[in-house]
Motif scaffolding. Structure first.
Motif, mmCIF file in Angstrom:
data_model
loop_
_atom_site.group_PDB
_atom_site.id
_atom_site.type_symbol
_atom_site.label_atom_id
_atom_site.label_comp_id
_atom_site.label_asym_id
_atom_site.label_seq_id
_atom_site.Cartn_x
_atom_site.Cartn_y
_atom_site.Cartn_z
ATOM 1 N N ARG A 146 40.567 49.183 48.071
ATOM 2 C CA ARG A 146 39.182 49.100 48.562
ATOM 3 C C ARG A 146 38.603 47.725 48.313
ATOM 4 O O ARG A 146 37.926 47.145 49.163
ATOM 5 C CB ARG A 146 38.330 50.153 47.859
ATOM 6 N N THR A 147 38.847 47.191 47.110
ATOM 7 C CA THR A 147 38.324 45.874 46.732
ATOM 8 C C THR A 147 39.330 45.211 45.813
ATOM 9 O O THR A 147 39.968 45.875 44.996
ATOM 10 C CB THR A 147 36.981 45.999 45.976
ATOM 11 N N VAL A 148 39.461 43.904 45.955
ATOM 12 C CA VAL A 148 40.279 43.120 45.028
ATOM 13 C C VAL A 148 39.342 42.209 44.250
ATOM 14 O O VAL A 148 38.649 41.368 44.836
ATOM 15 C CB VAL A 148 41.354 42.296 45.764
ATOM 16 N N HIS A 149 39.303 42.410 42.946
ATOM 17 C CA HIS A 149 38.486 41.561 42.080
ATOM 18 C C HIS A 149 39.362 40.434 41.526
ATOM 19 O O HIS A 149 40.385 40.700 40.884
ATOM 20 C CB HIS A 149 37.910 42.369 40.916
ATOM 21 N N VAL A 150 38.962 39.211 41.775
ATOM 22 C CA VAL A 150 39.715 38.049 41.315
ATOM 23 C C VAL A 150 38.934 37.388 40.180
ATOM 24 O O VAL A 150 37.778 36.984 40.364
ATOM 25 C CB VAL A 150 39.958 37.039 42.454
ATOM 26 N N LEU A 151 39.569 37.308 38.999
ATOM 27 C CA LEU A 151 38.933 36.720 37.821
ATOM 28 C C LEU A 151 39.526 35.339 37.586
ATOM 29 O O LEU A 151 40.737 35.210 37.388
ATOM 30 C CB LEU A 151 39.161 37.611 36.593
ATOM 31 N N CYS A 152 38.684 34.312 37.614
ATOM 32 C CA CYS A 152 39.174 32.942 37.548
ATOM 33 C C CYS A 152 38.703 32.222 36.291
ATOM 34 O O CYS A 152 37.509 32.253 35.947
ATOM 35 C CB CYS A 152 38.701 32.140 38.767
ATOM 36 N N PRO B 25 34.885 46.665 37.350
ATOM 37 C CA PRO B 25 35.872 47.251 38.259
ATOM 38 C C PRO B 25 35.600 48.738 38.485
ATOM 39 O O PRO B 25 35.074 49.433 37.616
ATOM 40 C CB PRO B 25 37.189 47.050 37.514
ATOM 41 N N GLU B 26 35.938 49.201 39.687
ATOM 42 C CA GLU B 26 35.736 50.597 40.026
ATOM 43 C C GLU B 26 37.070 51.213 40.434
ATOM 44 O O GLU B 26 38.016 50.502 40.773
ATOM 45 C CB GLU B 26 34.724 50.742 41.165
ATOM 46 N N ALA B 27 37.166 52.523 40.378
ATOM 47 C CA ALA B 27 38.383 53.218 40.782
ATOM 48 C C ALA B 27 38.754 52.838 42.207
ATOM 49 O O ALA B 27 37.888 52.726 43.081
ATOM 50 C CB ALA B 27 38.187 54.727 40.666
ATOM 51 N N GLY B 28 40.049 52.606 42.438
ATOM 52 C CA GLY B 28 40.525 52.234 43.763
ATOM 53 C C GLY B 28 40.590 50.744 43.990
ATOM 54 O O GLY B 28 41.091 50.288 45.022
ATOM 55 N N SER B 29 40.087 49.948 43.035
ATOM 56 C CA SER B 29 40.123 48.496 43.194
ATOM 57 C C SER B 29 41.385 47.927 42.546
ATOM 58 O O SER B 29 42.158 48.620 41.888
ATOM 59 C CB SER B 29 38.873 47.861 42.578
ATOM 60 N N ILE B 30 41.586 46.652 42.771
ATOM 61 C CA ILE B 30 42.697 45.895 42.190
ATOM 62 C C ILE B 30 42.091 44.699 41.450
ATOM 63 O O ILE B 30 41.108 44.101 41.908
ATOM 64 C CB ILE B 30 43.657 45.370 43.278
ATOM 65 N N VAL B 31 42.686 44.332 40.314
ATOM 66 C CA VAL B 31 42.209 43.175 39.563
ATOM 67 C C VAL B 31 43.291 42.100 39.549
ATOM 68 O O VAL B 31 44.451 42.374 39.227
ATOM 69 C CB VAL B 31 41.839 43.561 38.109
ATOM 70 N N ILE B 32 42.896 40.887 39.920
ATOM 71 C CA ILE B 32 43.783 39.723 39.817
ATOM 72 C C ILE B 32 43.336 38.934 38.586
ATOM 73 O O ILE B 32 42.227 38.395 38.542
ATOM 74 C CB ILE B 32 43.695 38.815 41.062
ATOM 75 N N ASP B 33 44.190 38.882 37.593
ATOM 76 C CA ASP B 33 43.889 38.157 36.353
ATOM 77 C C ASP B 33 44.373 36.721 36.484
ATOM 78 O O ASP B 33 45.552 36.416 36.294
ATOM 79 C CB ASP B 33 44.571 38.858 35.175
ATOM 80 N N ALA B 34 43.452 35.814 36.835
ATOM 81 C CA ALA B 34 43.762 34.384 36.934
ATOM 82 C C ALA B 34 42.902 33.607 35.939
ATOM 83 O O ALA B 34 42.432 32.507 36.220
ATOM 84 C CB ALA B 34 43.521 33.892 38.363
#
Length: 499
Positions: A49-55, A111-120
């Protein structure tokens, strides 16, 4: 395939050399890295649903900005969160400027259920504990239980040691570049990496070689060319003769395990050197293994002169008493070509901790035999207390320091066994299994090492091969394994390697 492991410093040098040669520049490498990650996200999580990118503020964050841009261009809903702006004029700043997604403060990340987290946030070069803001982001991610894709290494894991610097993400997938890093394979970090994917961003093998990297992932592909195969005209002694010292009447089993493993690993002849009081106990259990009485150094010298074994195994079942260490020193002092190598295991290592100065001095002698030490954590600390106590050294660095100190190959055992040579070469084993956490399994390992040495496999490669074979035999046998099962389980492994 490529098996070098690059420290963060060596990886930075590989980047520098690649940029210096051209035609790709720093931002070009960053775009390639981010593109590879974006492709994996699109392929593996098409329904996210959503990709969260942490920079973060460095190059790892720069990779993240590239990922965010490419995902947004592909119609993915992207949330972008940053710990701060990249340094002005840096490649990361260029990547941030190209990204159309506005970055929010990391504190706003939820973050919410169904999302993806990119740890950068931080890559392999992290050297200090994470700040509270990032620790809180890790906690929020863990609480929701969403997949995490780590860029290079999960933030909070040291690329040098695999140590956890305060807290760290639990990654589902870790994407790294050119080569793995030690932190990918050393525990506890190894348990946090999930699946590890190495992507090619245009750094050549020649460039990797130019970094001077001398650490490897232990894999048969690079030591298999040295693996022994008997000649058509071989006889039992040309295939190598191993002598194994036995303990007293109540402690004979360890030597027999080692002896049987040596035979299964290809040694043409194996002799158990038994105290007279234990001859009957050993004779009751041995068939193809030769049995010889040996109560004194003179008995041992007579055996060496008559049978000329290539390798001796000393330690299993002998007891940790100082007298055992004294005999080990005497063995090394009289070697002088009578035998080529000594494998010291278990009580042989512990007993020498009472005579450390004499042991290290003996290792400086020109005629000292080749030596392989096989300590677990406790034995390592007893023989190398100063090295073990140095918290600044990773397990890999400790093994290398011990190998230099003892002029020996060191097999520092554990779930992430490290094999190190005095010349700086090292390997980290990756096929280990908790099935090997059973009494007597280390005795079997010492026998495998001895067999490969007796067949004239180079010492470092022999140690690496033995560690891999030991674990592979256990894996193939499966649950219910006890040490007595391992020698026979080696048969299939040896057969495949010899093809």
């Amino acid at each position: 395939m490529a098996f070098e492991l690059l420290t963060p410093g060596e990886m930075a040098e590989a980047d520098r050399l690649t940029i210096a040669v051209g035609p790709v520049d720093g931002i070009g490498l960053m775009r390639r890295a981010g593109g590879a990650i974006a492709d994996l996200v699109l392929a593996r999580y098409p329904g996210a649903r959503t990709v969260h990118v942490l920079c973060g503020p460095g190059n790892n964050g720069g990779d993240g900005y590239v990922v965010a841009r490419l995902l947004a261009e592909n119609g993915v809903a992207v949330g972008l969160f940053a710990t701060g702006a990249p340094r002005e004029g840096s490649d990361a700043a260029l990547a941030a400027a190209e990204c159309p997604v506005a970055a929010a403060p990391l504190a706003a990340f939820a973050p919410e259920a169904g999302s993806i987290v990119i740890d950068a946030l931080f890559g392999a070069g992290l050297s200090k504990p994470l700040g509270s803001e990032i620790v809180q982001a890790i906690a929020r991610t863990a609480a929701v239980g969403v997949p995490v894709i780590a860029v290079d290494l999960p933030s909070g894991v040291s690329g040098v040691s695999g140590d956890i610097l305060g807290s760290a993400f639990q990654a589902t997938l870790t994407v790294t570049f050119a080569r793995k890093k030690p932190g990918h394979l050393l525990f506890p970090g190894r348990a946090l990496c999930g699946e590890i994917v190495v992507v090619d961003i245009g750094i050549t093998d020649a460039t990797i070689a130019a970094t001077g990297a001398r650490c490897f992932e232990n894999d048969p592909a690079w030591w298999r060319p040295h693996f022994p195969s008997p000649a058509n005209d071989a006889h039992k002694y040309s295939r190598g003769h191993v002598g194994v010292f036995s303990g007293g009447p109540s402690a004979t089993g360890a030597a027999r395990l080692s002896a049987m493993a040596a035979a299964r690993a290809g040694a043409g002849a194996v002799t158990v050197l038994s105290p007279g009081a234990a001859l009957a106990a050993n004779a009751a259990h041995l068939t193809s293994i030769i049995l010889r009485r040996s109560d004194t150094l003179q008995d041992t010298l007579a055996f060496l002169g008559a049978r000329k074994p290539e390798v001796l195994v000393y330690g299993p079942g002998l007891g940790p008493e100082p007298e055992v260490g004294r005999f080990a020193l005497e063995l090394m002092s009289v070697a002088d070509g009578r035998f080529g190598a000594l494998v010291l295991d278990a009580d042989g290592i512990t007993s020498l901790s009472h005579r450390r100065a004499a042991f290290f001095e003996a290792r400086k002698r020109p005629n000292a035999p080749a030596l392989v030490l096989t300590p677990h954590h406790g034995e390592f600390g007893r023989l190398f207390p100063e090295i073990a106590a140095d918290a600044s050294l990773s397990k890999l660095e400790q093994a290398r320091a011990a190998a230099r100190r003892a002029h020996a190959i060191v097999i520092y055992k554990g779930p992430d066994t490290v094999i190190a040579a005095p010349d700086g070469r090292a390997a980290v084993n990756t096929n280990g299994t908790p099935l090997l956490a059973t009494a007597g399994s280390g005795d079997v390992l010492s026998g495998i090492v001895a067999a490969l040495l007796a067949q004239r496999m180079p010492a470092f490669e022999a140690a690496c091969a033995a560690v891999w074979m030991h674990a592979e035999a256990a894996r193939r046998f499966g649950p219910g394994l006890i040490a007595e099962d391992l020698p026979l389980a080696l048969r299939e492994v040896v057969a495949e390697l010899g093809r």
